[in-house]
Scaffold this active site. Sequence first.
Site, PDB file in Angstrom:
ATOM      1  CG  ASN A   1       4.509   7.333   1.008  1.00 18.35           C
ATOM      2  OD1 ASN A   1       4.533   7.183  -0.213  1.00 18.35           O
ATOM      3  ND2 ASN A   1       3.824   6.527   1.811  1.00 18.35           N
TER       4      ASN A   1
ATOM      5  CG  HIS B   1      -2.062   0.942   1.097  1.00 21.70           C
ATOM      6  ND1 HIS B   1      -1.952   2.285   1.392  1.00 21.70           N
ATOM      7  CD2 HIS B   1      -3.346   0.741   0.708  1.00 21.70           C
ATOM      8  CE1 HIS B   1      -3.129   2.872   1.193  1.00 21.70           C
ATOM      9  NE2 HIS B   1      -3.986   1.954   0.772  1.00 21.70           N
ATOM     10  CG  HIS B   2       1.350   5.379  -2.486  1.00 21.59           C
ATOM     11  ND1 HIS B   2       2.574   5.798  -2.006  1.00 21.59           N
ATOM     12  CD2 HIS B   2       1.240   5.912  -3.731  1.00 21.59           C
ATOM     13  CE1 HIS B   2       3.170   6.563  -2.918  1.00 21.59           C
ATOM     14  NE2 HIS B   2       2.392   6.640  -3.966  1.00 21.59           N
ATOM     15  CB  SER B   3      -0.488   4.176   3.811  1.00 19.75           C
ATOM     16  OG  SER B   3      -0.753   2.795   3.961  1.00 19.75           O
TER      17      SER B   3
END
Length: 455
Positions: A294, A136-138
Amino acid sequence: MTELRPLDSGFMELEDADRHISLGIGAVAIVAGAPPSRTELSGLVARGAQRNARLRQKVRRAPLDLTAPVWEDDPDFDVAHHIRWTALPTPGDETALCELVATELEERLDRDHPLWQCVVVEHLAGDRWALLVKAHHSLVDGVSGISVFRSLCDAVTGEPRDTAEPKAQRTGVRWPDLVRGVSRLPVAVPRSAAVMTRGLAPLLSALVSPAVECSLNGPIGRQRRYVVARAALPEVHEIGTAFDVTVNDVVLAAVAAAYRDLLIGRGERLSPDKLRVLVPVSMRSEQAKYTLDNRVSAVLPFLPIEIADPVERLRAIRERMNRHKSGGEAQAEDSVLALAGLLPFAPLAWTLRLLARIPQRTVGALVTNVPGPKEELTVRGQVVSELLPAMPIAMRLRTAIAVLSYAGHLTFGITGDYDTAPDIAVLADGIEQEIRRLRERAMLRRPSRPEVTRP
């Protein structure tokens, strides 16, 4: 437990705001030979998860989002939750593989478990198999996402440490922390206000500017398409040297040419303000190379799709990107994100949730360029011949292009909305053709070698 950073939380809010999207980032490794047994693969994945505690943690959110969500150990962690096996239909070619990748990009990751998954793909033509690693991008950005895959390889140079640093467990609304955060604002804000104001001005202007209508921006559905373009990295370096530009400039020039072809094919009028793209900029230090989170900012340049000549288009890209870099936009965004970490989380989360539901009409596409491993990797002694990047789409962006370098190759993974971007193969063809054209022009600039007269 460790709190999610503001940008990490933002990706969860973005996914929650649109039932049509899944924000899983993927990398597909094409591996020579037969796949490992299930026992061997489970051991491989378990070893990778052991190297980084974040891969054994899930997200816990507070009621009403009064405090920031946290990463906490999954008491029921089981590697089997994160491994799936599948096979391609005959003939097991690239078309079938791309269709499978598109399907995987549609599926959301299970938030009851750590937010990543490995998919073993059998029956790939040419006596090969594939391993799709999705997170997941999180949890990751492009750079840290590659470190997840590297942890599954045999000999990993600079193996990632266990970077999910534990903090003392804290629950409920942490009023002392909120008070301390607010008390720091009078000092933190003025210190960087001038830099942020100067850097954010172009971005704010871009976000409020009237958008030129473009078919690349609009509502998207659930289904995806996926295609791949390829280039030799030495040839891209050769182009960069000939025209005094960066690899990223060449990449964006090739992408601009491809979108030019696509829009001409759709019968759309080209103009200098037709296509603004989101270009992520890594803010990750070498020390944080393997930290799973990120650390990116972004710039929003217009692609010069109105320019027909390849070299003029490349020069326009160089000038525009230099202007964005010198303007400090990426640094300003990074400062804002750091400042957001000092604010109480509840109003920040509610604001993000509201903004995520407002349709953006300014940006037409996303193009991200991630440096991958320079050396050739192996899995159980088998060579990884290719690494294909796979990027999700969201926020009305009907296409996204992820670019990944690996062992002398440059691979473009192009994702499109199934219904509104049926022609993304045009983008793949356009990218490859433009790099060939630029290389031909670069070769013409080489100084001719003087003839040697033999005695």
